[in-house]
Scaffold this motif. Structure first.
Motif, short mmCIF file in Angstrom:
data_model
loop_
_atom_site.label_atom_id
_atom_site.label_comp_id
_atom_site.label_asym_id
_atom_site.label_seq_id
_atom_site.Cartn_x
_atom_site.Cartn_y
_atom_site.Cartn_z
N THR A 57 1.19 -23.73 14.47
CA THR A 57 -0.18 -23.67 13.98
C THR A 57 -1.01 -24.80 14.58
OG1 THR A 57 0.10 -25.15 12.08
CG2 THR A 57 0.72 -22.83 11.77
N GLY A 58 -2.32 -24.71 14.39
CA GLY A 58 -3.21 -25.75 14.88
C GLY A 58 -2.90 -27.11 14.30
N ALA A 59 -2.36 -27.13 13.09
CA ALA A 59 -2.04 -28.41 12.45
C ALA A 59 -0.97 -29.18 13.20
CB ALA A 59 -1.59 -28.17 11.01
N ALA A 60 -0.20 -28.49 14.08
CA ALA A 60 0.85 -29.16 14.85
C ALA A 60 0.27 -30.05 15.94
CB ALA A 60 1.78 -28.12 15.48
N CYS A 61 -1.00 -29.88 16.25
CA CYS A 61 -1.65 -30.64 17.31
C CYS A 61 -2.44 -31.80 16.70
CB CYS A 61 -2.56 -29.72 18.13
SG CYS A 61 -3.44 -30.53 19.47
N LEU A 62 -1.77 -32.92 16.47
CA LEU A 62 -2.36 -34.12 15.85
C LEU A 62 -3.05 -33.84 14.53
CD1 LEU A 62 -3.91 -36.14 18.85
CD2 LEU A 62 -1.71 -36.46 17.72
N GLY A 63 -2.60 -32.80 13.84
CA GLY A 63 -3.21 -32.44 12.56
C GLY A 63 -4.43 -31.56 12.70
N ASP A 64 -5.15 -31.67 13.81
CA ASP A 64 -6.35 -30.89 14.08
C ASP A 64 -6.63 -30.98 15.58
OD1 ASP A 64 -8.92 -29.87 14.44
OD2 ASP A 64 -9.74 -30.82 12.65
N PRO A 65 -6.63 -29.85 16.29
CA PRO A 65 -6.89 -29.90 17.73
C PRO A 65 -8.20 -30.60 18.11
CG PRO A 65 -6.00 -27.77 17.14
CD PRO A 65 -6.28 -28.49 15.84
N VAL A 66 -9.20 -30.53 17.23
CA VAL A 66 -10.46 -31.23 17.53
C VAL A 66 -10.23 -32.74 17.53
CG1 VAL A 66 -12.81 -31.70 16.72
CG2 VAL A 66 -11.92 -29.36 16.71
N ASP A 67 -9.35 -33.23 16.65
CA ASP A 67 -9.04 -34.67 16.65
C ASP A 67 -8.39 -35.09 17.96
OD1 ASP A 67 -10.09 -35.03 14.14
OD2 ASP A 67 -8.16 -34.98 13.10
N ALA A 68 -7.62 -34.17 18.57
CA ALA A 68 -7.04 -34.47 19.87
C ALA A 68 -8.14 -34.65 20.92
CB ALA A 68 -6.08 -33.35 20.29
N VAL A 69 -9.18 -33.82 20.84
CA VAL A 69 -10.29 -33.95 21.79
C VAL A 69 -11.08 -35.23 21.53
CG1 VAL A 69 -12.30 -32.81 22.80
CG2 VAL A 69 -10.42 -31.43 21.93
N VAL A 70 -11.21 -35.63 20.27
CA VAL A 70 -11.85 -36.91 19.94
C VAL A 70 -11.08 -38.05 20.61
CG1 VAL A 70 -12.34 -38.55 18.08
CG2 VAL A 70 -12.88 -36.11 17.79
N TRP A 71 -9.77 -38.03 20.45
CA TRP A 71 -8.94 -39.08 21.08
C TRP A 71 -9.17 -39.08 22.59
CZ3 TRP A 71 -5.27 -38.58 24.87
CH2 TRP A 71 -4.54 -39.74 25.16
N LEU A 72 -9.14 -37.89 23.19
CA LEU A 72 -9.31 -37.79 24.64
C LEU A 72 -10.68 -38.29 25.08
CD1 LEU A 72 -8.52 -36.77 27.46
CD2 LEU A 72 -9.42 -34.54 26.78
N ALA A 73 -11.72 -37.89 24.36
CA ALA A 73 -13.08 -38.30 24.75
C ALA A 73 -13.21 -39.81 24.79
CB ALA A 73 -14.09 -37.70 23.77
N ARG A 74 -12.62 -40.48 23.82
CA ARG A 74 -12.68 -41.94 23.78
C ARG A 74 -11.86 -42.57 24.89
NH1 ARG A 74 -12.16 -42.47 17.15
NH2 ARG A 74 -14.32 -41.84 16.70
#
Length: 275
Positions: free
Chosen positions: A203-220
């Motif tokens: 599920t999406g929760a497997a990706c850092l809890g929220d895939p959007v949070d992964a993109v936040v990490w990446l953007a920074r």
């Protein structure tokens, strides 16, 4: 956890890049580069990656986005790290939904199914928080990532995979484009099959809890390293289930609830094909 190191010299970074460059040029996996840059020296590993990225751009490749890896807590524990990593996507890595991918297009190929996001705005200024990132995303699509390793037998530490462009190989995006207003990445359910047999679920929760949070990490991280995310780029946000190997002739099909399907097949020989 990463340890403190003496600085890795330019000669070692250049030697690591040369080893990985040779692997890509000869389609022959090489020994790990951690003997040159260490197992978990983040700065040195990204310096190798950046050197190889610069060379690819100079040779005519175009950056199409980024991929995020190590988003699973279990994989982080396995490699002894406490953060994801990222690599660069290029135009020659992109395949259309339903494509036949040459089996030798990616060294030691393994597949993952995930959610990809396409950006409609640059992520260069501001707090780069979840609200800003969500506003910058035009849509989500189902994606198959074909990971590959230039390191023999996938014998990788954190430093090895980061230096090796986060083990990026190729990717395919589905055709159904869904704005975030109509899609919850956390609740998304993924099923991936090879030749009709289910090989990975999550599920999406497997990706850092929220895939959007992964993109936040990446953007920074991308902004900090001087190459921020840009409008039009694709972000592969991280696997929603286990990575699996592929063999010549197999057909891979992934379904992400709310986003539909995406599939690729692999050729049985090394005949070249265009993305």
């Amino acid at each position: 956890m990463p340890q403190n190191h003496p600085p890795v010299g330019d000669d070692s970074i250049a030697a690591a890049a040369a080893r990985l460059r040779e692997a890509a040029a000869t389609a022959t996996p090489v020994s790990p580069v951690r003997d040159l840059i260490g197992r978990d020296d983040v700065k040195a590993a990204y310096a190798v990656q950046q050197r190889l990225t610069t060379e690819r751009i100079a040779s005519g490749a175009t950056v199409t986005g980024r991929k995020i890896g190590l988003t699973s807590a279990a994989v982080q524990r396995q490699l002894g790290v406490d953060q994801p990593d990222f690599g660069v996507l290029f135009d020659d890595m992109a395949y259309a939904d339903g494509s036949v991918v040459p089996i030798d297009a990616v060294l030691q190929p393994r597949i993952e199914a995930e959610i990809a996001f396409v950006l409609g705005a640059d992520l260069t200024e501001g707090p780069l928080d979840a609200a800003q990132v969500r506003a910058a995303i035009t849509h989500a699509v189902a994606a198959i990532e074909i990971c590959g390793s230039r390191v023999a037998d996938w014998d990788i530490s954190f430093g090895d995979t980061v230096a090796d462009n986060a083990s990026a190989g190729a990717y395919a995006l589905g055709t159904r484009q869904v704005p975030l207003a109509g899609f919850d990445p956390v609740a998304a359910e993924m099923t991936m099959t090879v030749d009709g047999e289910t090989v990975s679920t999550g599920t999406g929760a497997a990706c850092l809890g929220d895939p959007v949070d992964a993109v936040v990490w990446l953007a920074r991280q991308a902004r900090e390293l001087g190459e921020p995310l840009r409008a039009g780029q694709v972000v592969l946000s991280g696997a929603l289930g286990p990575m699996r190997p592929v063999t010549p002739g197999c057909v891979v099909h992934a379904t992400v609830s709310g986003l539909g399907t995406v599939s690729v097949a692999f050729s049985t020989d090394s005949a070249s094909a265009s993305a």
